[in-house]
Design a protein around this motif. Structure first.
Motif, PDB file in Angstrom:
ATOM      1  N   THR A  24       0.877  -1.171   0.000  1.00 21.81           N
ATOM      2  CA  THR A  24       0.000   0.000   0.000  1.00 21.81           C
ATOM      3  C   THR A  24       0.912   1.219   0.000  1.00 21.81           C
ATOM      4  O   THR A  24       2.087   1.131   0.345  1.00 21.81           O
ATOM      5  CB  THR A  24      -0.899   0.058   1.259  1.00 21.81           C
ATOM      6  OG1 THR A  24      -0.067   0.029   2.424  1.00 21.81           O
ATOM      7  CG2 THR A  24      -1.875  -1.100   1.289  1.00 21.81           C
ATOM      8  N   ASN A  25       0.391   2.352  -0.412  1.00 18.05           N
ATOM      9  CA  ASN A  25       1.206   3.577  -0.431  1.00 18.05           C
ATOM     10  C   ASN A  25       0.276   4.773  -0.527  1.00 18.05           C
ATOM     11  O   ASN A  25      -0.929   4.625  -0.708  1.00 18.05           O
ATOM     12  CB  ASN A  25       2.172   3.542  -1.619  1.00 18.05           C
ATOM     13  CG  ASN A  25       1.419   3.623  -2.926  1.00 18.05           C
ATOM     14  OD1 ASN A  25       1.198   4.696  -3.452  1.00 18.05           O
ATOM     15  ND2 ASN A  25       0.973   2.487  -3.451  1.00 18.05           N
ATOM     16  N   GLU A  26       0.879   5.952  -0.397  1.00 18.15           N
ATOM     17  CA  GLU A  26       0.085   7.188  -0.518  1.00 18.15           C
ATOM     18  C   GLU A  26       0.499   7.983  -1.744  1.00 18.15           C
ATOM     19  O   GLU A  26       0.333   9.197  -1.790  1.00 18.15           O
ATOM     20  CB  GLU A  26       0.203   8.027   0.758  1.00 18.15           C
ATOM     21  CG  GLU A  26      -0.581   7.464   1.948  1.00 18.15           C
ATOM     22  CD  GLU A  26      -2.084   7.366   1.705  1.00 18.15           C
ATOM     23  OE1 GLU A  26      -2.606   8.144   0.881  1.00 18.15           O
ATOM     24  OE2 GLU A  26      -2.734   6.503   2.323  1.00 18.15           O
ATOM     25  N   GLY A  27       1.074   7.308  -2.716  1.00 12.51           N
ATOM     26  CA  GLY A  27       1.436   8.005  -3.950  1.00 12.51           C
ATOM     27  C   GLY A  27       2.741   7.539  -4.571  1.00 12.51           C
ATOM     28  O   GLY A  27       2.974   7.770  -5.751  1.00 12.51           O
ATOM     29  N   SER A  28       3.580   6.899  -3.787  1.00  8.85           N
ATOM     30  CA  SER A  28       4.891   6.490  -4.308  1.00  8.85           C
ATOM     31  C   SER A  28       4.834   5.184  -5.097  1.00  8.85           C
ATOM     32  O   SER A  28       5.829   4.813  -5.729  1.00  8.85           O
ATOM     33  CB  SER A  28       5.885   6.332  -3.156  1.00  8.85           C
ATOM     34  OG  SER A  28       6.021   7.546  -2.465  1.00  8.85           O
ATOM     35  N   GLY A  54      -3.511   3.532  -0.210  1.00 11.50           N
ATOM     36  CA  GLY A  54      -3.963   3.199   1.139  1.00 11.50           C
ATOM     37  C   GLY A  54      -5.455   3.454   1.360  1.00 11.50           C
ATOM     38  O   GLY A  54      -6.162   2.609   1.917  1.00 11.50           O
TER      39      GLY A  54
HETATM   40  C1  LIG Z   1       7.188   5.639   8.067  1.00 13.79           C
HETATM   41  C2  LIG Z   1       6.346   5.516   6.829  1.00 13.79           C
HETATM   42  C3  LIG Z   1       6.645   6.315   5.734  1.00 13.79           C
HETATM   43  C4  LIG Z   1       5.900   6.223   4.563  1.00 13.79           C
HETATM   44  N1  LIG Z   1       6.220   7.021   3.506  1.00 13.79           N
HETATM   45  C5  LIG Z   1       5.521   6.928   2.354  1.00 13.79           C
HETATM   46  C6  LIG Z   1       5.846   7.746   1.233  1.00 13.79           C
HETATM   47  O1  LIG Z   1       6.782   8.558   1.263  1.00 13.79           O
HETATM   48  N2  LIG Z   1       5.119   7.607   0.103  1.00 13.79           N
HETATM   49  C7  LIG Z   1       4.099   6.713   0.004  1.00 13.79           C
HETATM   50  O2  LIG Z   1       3.469   6.626  -1.062  1.00 13.79           O
HETATM   51  N3  LIG Z   1       3.755   5.923   1.046  1.00 13.79           N
HETATM   52  C8  LIG Z   1       4.436   6.015   2.220  1.00 13.79           C
HETATM   53  N4  LIG Z   1       4.105   5.218   3.294  1.00 13.79           N
HETATM   54  C9  LIG Z   1       3.042   4.229   3.145  1.00 13.79           C
HETATM   55  C10 LIG Z   1       1.623   4.766   3.336  1.00 13.79           C
HETATM   56  O3  LIG Z   1       1.571   5.677   4.376  1.00 13.79           O
HETATM   57  C11 LIG Z   1       0.688   3.575   3.667  1.00 13.79           C
HETATM   58  O4  LIG Z   1       1.016   2.468   2.887  1.00 13.79           O
HETATM   59  C12 LIG Z   1      -0.751   3.915   3.380  1.00 13.79           C
HETATM   60  O5  LIG Z   1      -1.102   5.072   4.073  1.00 13.79           O
HETATM   61  C13 LIG Z   1      -1.669   2.773   3.829  1.00 13.79           C
HETATM   62  O6  LIG Z   1      -1.491   2.545   5.185  1.00 13.79           O
HETATM   63  P1  LIG Z   1      -1.499   1.084   5.811  1.00 13.79           P
HETATM   64  O7  LIG Z   1      -0.802   0.184   4.863  1.00 13.79           O
HETATM   65  O8  LIG Z   1      -0.727   1.238   7.110  1.00 13.79           O
HETATM   66  O9  LIG Z   1      -2.913   0.721   6.009  1.00 13.79           O
HETATM   67  C14 LIG Z   1       4.830   5.308   4.483  1.00 13.79           C
HETATM   68  C15 LIG Z   1       4.534   4.522   5.586  1.00 13.79           C
HETATM   69  C16 LIG Z   1       5.269   4.602   6.744  1.00 13.79           C
HETATM   70  C17 LIG Z   1       4.920   3.726   7.922  1.00 13.79           C
END
Ligand SMILES: Cc1cc2nc3c(=O)[nH]c(=O)nc-3n(C[C@H](O)[C@H](O)[C@H](O)COP(=O)(O)O)c2cc1C
Length: 72
Positions: A24-28, A54
């Motif tokens: 999962t991710n927030e854009g990357s 996410g």
């Molecule tokens: C410390 C940390 C840093 C993160 N940095 C990024 C980021 O830079 N870009 C991105 O797309 N996702 C990033 N993520 C992942 C998303 O926050 C996460 O996968 C999404 O919000 C879904 O959350 P979940 O998998 O915990 O339910 C990061 C996660 C953590 C724990």
């Protein structure tokens, strides 16, 4: 990928194994994960990965199931 994943992969011989990356991710998206996996896990096959936003994870069951069926 988090450093703990790199550490795990560097300590095991995954020759002949198939690696199916997902996150999962927030854009990357998957970032450089597929490329890094191919580099670290020599001799393993790396399937096309799946990236889920996410906020959409809870509604992505059918997308994940279709991908898993295709790549497992
Ligand atoms: C410390 C940390 C840093 C993160 N940095 C990024 C980021 O830079 N870009 C991105 O797309 N996702 C990033 N993520 C992942 C998303 O926050 C996460 O996968 C999404 O919000 C879904 O959350 P979940 O998998 O915990 O339910 C990061 C996660 C953590 C724990």
């Amino acid at each position: 990928m988090p450093m703990c994943v790199y550490t795990f992969l560097e300590h095991y011989d995954l020759t002949g194994k198939k690696i199916v990356p997902f996150c999962t991710n927030e854009g990357s998206g998957l970032g450089g994960s597929e490329r890094e996996l191919k580099k670290i896990c020599k001799g393993a096959t790396v399937a096309p990965g799946l990236s889920i936003h996410g906020a959409e994870a809870a509604q992505s069951e059918s997308k994940v199931a279709a991908w898993a069926k295709k790549n497992a």
